[in-house]
Structure formats: structure tokens, C-alpha cells
Enzyme design. Structure first.
Site, PDB file in Angstrom:
ATOM      1  N   GLY A 132      68.081  38.035  71.961  1.00 42.72           N
ATOM      2  CA  GLY A 132      69.366  38.460  72.046  1.00 42.72           C
ATOM      3  C   GLY A 132      70.498  39.298  72.515  1.00 42.72           C
ATOM      4  O   GLY A 132      71.007  39.034  72.369  1.00 42.72           O
ATOM      5  N   ASP A 179      68.270  46.249  62.571  1.00 49.34           N
ATOM      6  CA  ASP A 179      68.631  45.988  61.136  1.00 49.34           C
ATOM      7  C   ASP A 179      67.635  46.695  60.765  1.00 49.34           C
ATOM      8  O   ASP A 179      68.273  47.312  60.000  1.00 49.34           O
ATOM      9  CB  ASP A 179      68.339  44.344  61.336  1.00 49.34           C
ATOM     10  CG  ASP A 179      68.828  43.503  59.908  1.00 49.34           C
ATOM     11  OD1 ASP A 179      69.911  44.336  59.503  1.00 49.34           O
ATOM     12  OD2 ASP A 179      67.562  42.527  59.486  1.00 49.34           O
ATOM     13  N   THR A 180      66.720  46.276  60.162  1.00 44.54           N
ATOM     14  CA  THR A 180      65.428  47.041  59.515  1.00 44.54           C
ATOM     15  C   THR A 180      65.177  48.504  60.586  1.00 44.54           C
ATOM     16  O   THR A 180      65.113  49.278  59.950  1.00 44.54           O
ATOM     17  CB  THR A 180      64.577  46.172  58.985  1.00 44.54           C
ATOM     18  OG1 THR A 180      63.854  45.387  59.981  1.00 44.54           O
ATOM     19  CG2 THR A 180      64.817  45.321  58.204  1.00 44.54           C
ATOM     20  N   GLU A 216      69.773  46.559  72.821  1.00 45.38           N
ATOM     21  CA  GLU A 216      68.940  45.387  71.844  1.00 45.38           C
ATOM     22  C   GLU A 216      70.385  44.858  71.697  1.00 45.38           C
ATOM     23  O   GLU A 216      71.223  45.105  71.364  1.00 45.38           O
ATOM     24  CB  GLU A 216      68.320  46.255  70.770  1.00 45.38           C
ATOM     25  CG  GLU A 216      67.442  45.591  70.053  1.00 45.38           C
ATOM     26  CD  GLU A 216      67.250  44.373  69.772  1.00 45.38           C
ATOM     27  OE1 GLU A 216      67.445  43.305  69.793  1.00 45.38           O
ATOM     28  OE2 GLU A 216      65.764  43.901  69.308  1.00 45.38           O
ATOM     29  N   ASP A 217      70.649  43.557  70.787  1.00 42.36           N
ATOM     30  CA  ASP A 217      71.814  43.095  70.520  1.00 42.36           C
ATOM     31  C   ASP A 217      72.735  43.866  68.855  1.00 42.36           C
ATOM     32  O   ASP A 217      73.197  43.855  68.782  1.00 42.36           O
ATOM     33  CB  ASP A 217      71.276  41.998  70.029  1.00 42.36           C
ATOM     34  CG  ASP A 217      70.086  41.444  68.814  1.00 42.36           C
ATOM     35  OD1 ASP A 217      69.564  42.627  68.825  1.00 42.36           O
ATOM     36  OD2 ASP A 217      70.103  39.721  68.979  1.00 42.36           O
ATOM     37  N   THR A 265      62.008  46.752  64.745  1.00 42.17           N
ATOM     38  CA  THR A 265      61.526  46.222  66.305  1.00 42.17           C
ATOM     39  C   THR A 265      61.972  47.561  66.822  1.00 42.17           C
ATOM     40  O   THR A 265      61.257  47.806  67.980  1.00 42.17           O
ATOM     41  CB  THR A 265      62.291  45.059  66.651  1.00 42.17           C
ATOM     42  OG1 THR A 265      62.504  44.438  65.768  1.00 42.17           O
ATOM     43  CG2 THR A 265      62.174  44.554  67.982  1.00 42.17           C
TER      44      THR A 265
HETATM   45  P1  IMP Z   1      65.117  44.835  62.753  1.00 41.98           P
HETATM   46  O1  IMP Z   1      63.111  44.902  63.617  1.00 41.98           O
HETATM   47  O2  IMP Z   1      64.825  44.558  61.755  1.00 41.98           O
HETATM   48  O3  IMP Z   1      66.108  45.901  63.577  1.00 41.98           O
HETATM   49  O4  IMP Z   1      65.616  42.657  63.661  1.00 41.98           O
HETATM   50  C1  IMP Z   1      66.101  43.271  65.045  1.00 41.98           C
HETATM   51  C2  IMP Z   1      66.085  41.615  65.293  1.00 41.98           C
HETATM   52  O5  IMP Z   1      66.284  40.593  64.316  1.00 41.98           O
HETATM   53  C3  IMP Z   1      67.429  41.431  66.367  1.00 41.98           C
HETATM   54  O6  IMP Z   1      67.283  42.064  66.936  1.00 41.98           O
HETATM   55  C4  IMP Z   1      67.831  40.604  66.111  1.00 41.98           C
HETATM   56  O7  IMP Z   1      67.424  39.162  66.635  1.00 41.98           O
HETATM   57  C5  IMP Z   1      67.260  40.049  64.306  1.00 41.98           C
HETATM   58  N1  IMP Z   1      68.494  40.113  63.133  1.00 41.98           N
HETATM   59  C6  IMP Z   1      68.642  40.935  62.591  1.00 41.98           C
HETATM   60  N2  IMP Z   1      69.802  41.001  62.038  1.00 41.98           N
HETATM   61  C7  IMP Z   1      70.438  40.153  62.565  1.00 41.98           C
HETATM   62  C8  IMP Z   1      71.811  39.411  61.808  1.00 41.98           C
HETATM   63  O8  IMP Z   1      72.794  39.153  61.582  1.00 41.98           O
HETATM   64  N3  IMP Z   1      72.091  37.821  63.211  1.00 41.98           N
HETATM   65  C9  IMP Z   1      70.907  37.881  63.642  1.00 41.98           C
HETATM   66  N4  IMP Z   1      70.060  38.322  64.242  1.00 41.98           N
HETATM   67  C10 IMP Z   1      69.522  39.030  63.197  1.00 41.98           C
END
Ligand code: IMP
Length: 183
Positions: free
Chosen positions: A47, A106-107, A102-103, A110
């Protein structure tokens, strides 16, 4: 005619807004890391590739670029909470200043996993740059030193972010308002 359905995909952040913010972040990084030693921008695949490409060119320093791959979602839109390293860095980061790029956070799972793992490799410093942050879905608090935009709780696509592997090549951040896929 664009390849996507313009009626179902709303523009949340347009290309000009992104470009302006990325230029600001690049200038901040340039000021913060000038005369501090080796700086490596580490893009989290897939991403971050668009953001990293633009951010790196907005930094007026001789940066090194590396990538790592993680998989947390597969093709689903919900995080499984399980993060797997699918590609490691090509060079050691010991003694270097690292910015993880990072793109979207979210949570936060990662980024938390990556920060914990990288701390054991003894970089000189480690900070985080993320284009987007969705605080409504945060499960762990991670520091984002260079943040593009805070966004509402919606699944966004474009500028590197995908839906089912597609739409990474949209030049803006969009949100799908309709049922189903916008292509
Ligand atoms: P996290 O571990 O939940 O913070 O998410 C990390 C990864 O989830 C990001 O690097 C994205 O690849 C993917 N992700 C989270 N939210 C979105 C979204 O709204 N659109 C697309 N990819 C997402």
C-alpha cells in the site's frame, strides 16, 4: 472514460490536496533529519508504494529506500489481527535512522508489530510516517510522527490503497459509497 464507476466512488482527498500535504511532510522530514546521519525510508508493501515514491522525492536529503512486506488482510476488508512478514529488508538498519512509511494506520496492529520487531534491530532512531489515520478503529496506540490526514471510519481506496487488489492506481483517495465493487 475512467475504468471505475464515478457514481459510486466519491473523492475524499483529491490529488492536489495529497500533493500539498506530502510536500509539507517532506519539508518537515528534511528539517528533522538534516545532519543526523544515514536515513532510510522503509515502505510497507504494497500500500505505501505511491506515498513513498512521492514522499521520498519531497525529502531534500540523500535517503536510502527499502521495502518490507506484511500481510494482515488477505483479500478481506477486516483485519485478522495476525500480521505476517512476507518480505524482509534487503539491508541491516543497525545504527541508521529509520522512517517506516505506511499508507494507513487503521487498527494499528501492523505498525505495532513492525515497531516491536524493528526495535530489536538497534536502529539509531525509528519514526512513523503514514498518509492516513483512522482513529475510530484503533486497537493499539501507535505514534505517528508524520501524518498526512486523519479520516473518518470508511474503507478508502486509491493512491496505493486497494480493494481486493484493485484501485491502487487511482490518483486520489476515494470512498466507495455503493454496495459492491466500483469497477
Ligand atoms: P492495521 O494493521 O489495521 O492498522 O491496517 C494496516 C493495513 O490495512 C494498511 O496498511 C492497509 O493495507 C490495510 N487497510 C486498512 N484500512 C484500509 C482501507 O480503508 N482501505 C484499504 N486498505 C486498508
Amino acid at each position: 472514460m475512467p475504468f471505475y464507476d464515478e457514481k459510486s466512488l466519491d473523492v475524499m482527498i483529491d490529488a492536489d490536496q495529497i500533493a500539498a500535504r506530502v510536500a509539507e511532510l517532506g519539508a518537515e522530514i528534511t528539517d528533522a533529519y538534516r545532519d543526523r546521519g544515514e536515513l532510510v525510508l522503509v515502505g510497507v508493501l504494497k500500500g505505501s508504494f505511491v506515498f513513498l515514491a512521492d514522499l521520498a522525492r519531497a525529502v531534500d536529503l540523500p535517503v536510502d529506500i527499502d521495502f518490507l512486506g506484511v500481510s494482515s488482510y488477505g483479500d478481506a476488508e477486516e483485519s485478522s489481527g495476525v500480521v505476517r512478514l512476507t518480505r524482509d529488508l534487503s539491508r541491516p538498519i543497525e545504527g541508521k535512522h529509520v522512517i517506516l512509511v505506511e499508507d494507513i494506520v487503521d487498527t494499528g496492529l501492523t505498525m505495532q508489530y513492525l515497531l516491536d520487531m524493528f526495535a530489536t534491530r538497534k536502529p539509531a532512531s525509528i519514526e512513523v510516517a503514514s498518509l492516513l489515520h483512522k482513529p475510530a478503529r484503533s486497537k493499539v496506540d501507535v505514534p505517528i510522527h508524520y501524518l498526512g490526514f486523519t479520516i473518518e471510519d470508511a474503507f478508502v481506496v486509491g493512491y496505493g490503497l486497494d480493494m481486493g487488489g484493485k484501485l491502487r492506481n487511482l490518483p486520489f483517495i476515494g470512498v466507495n459509497r455503493a454496495e459492491g465493487r466500483p469497477w
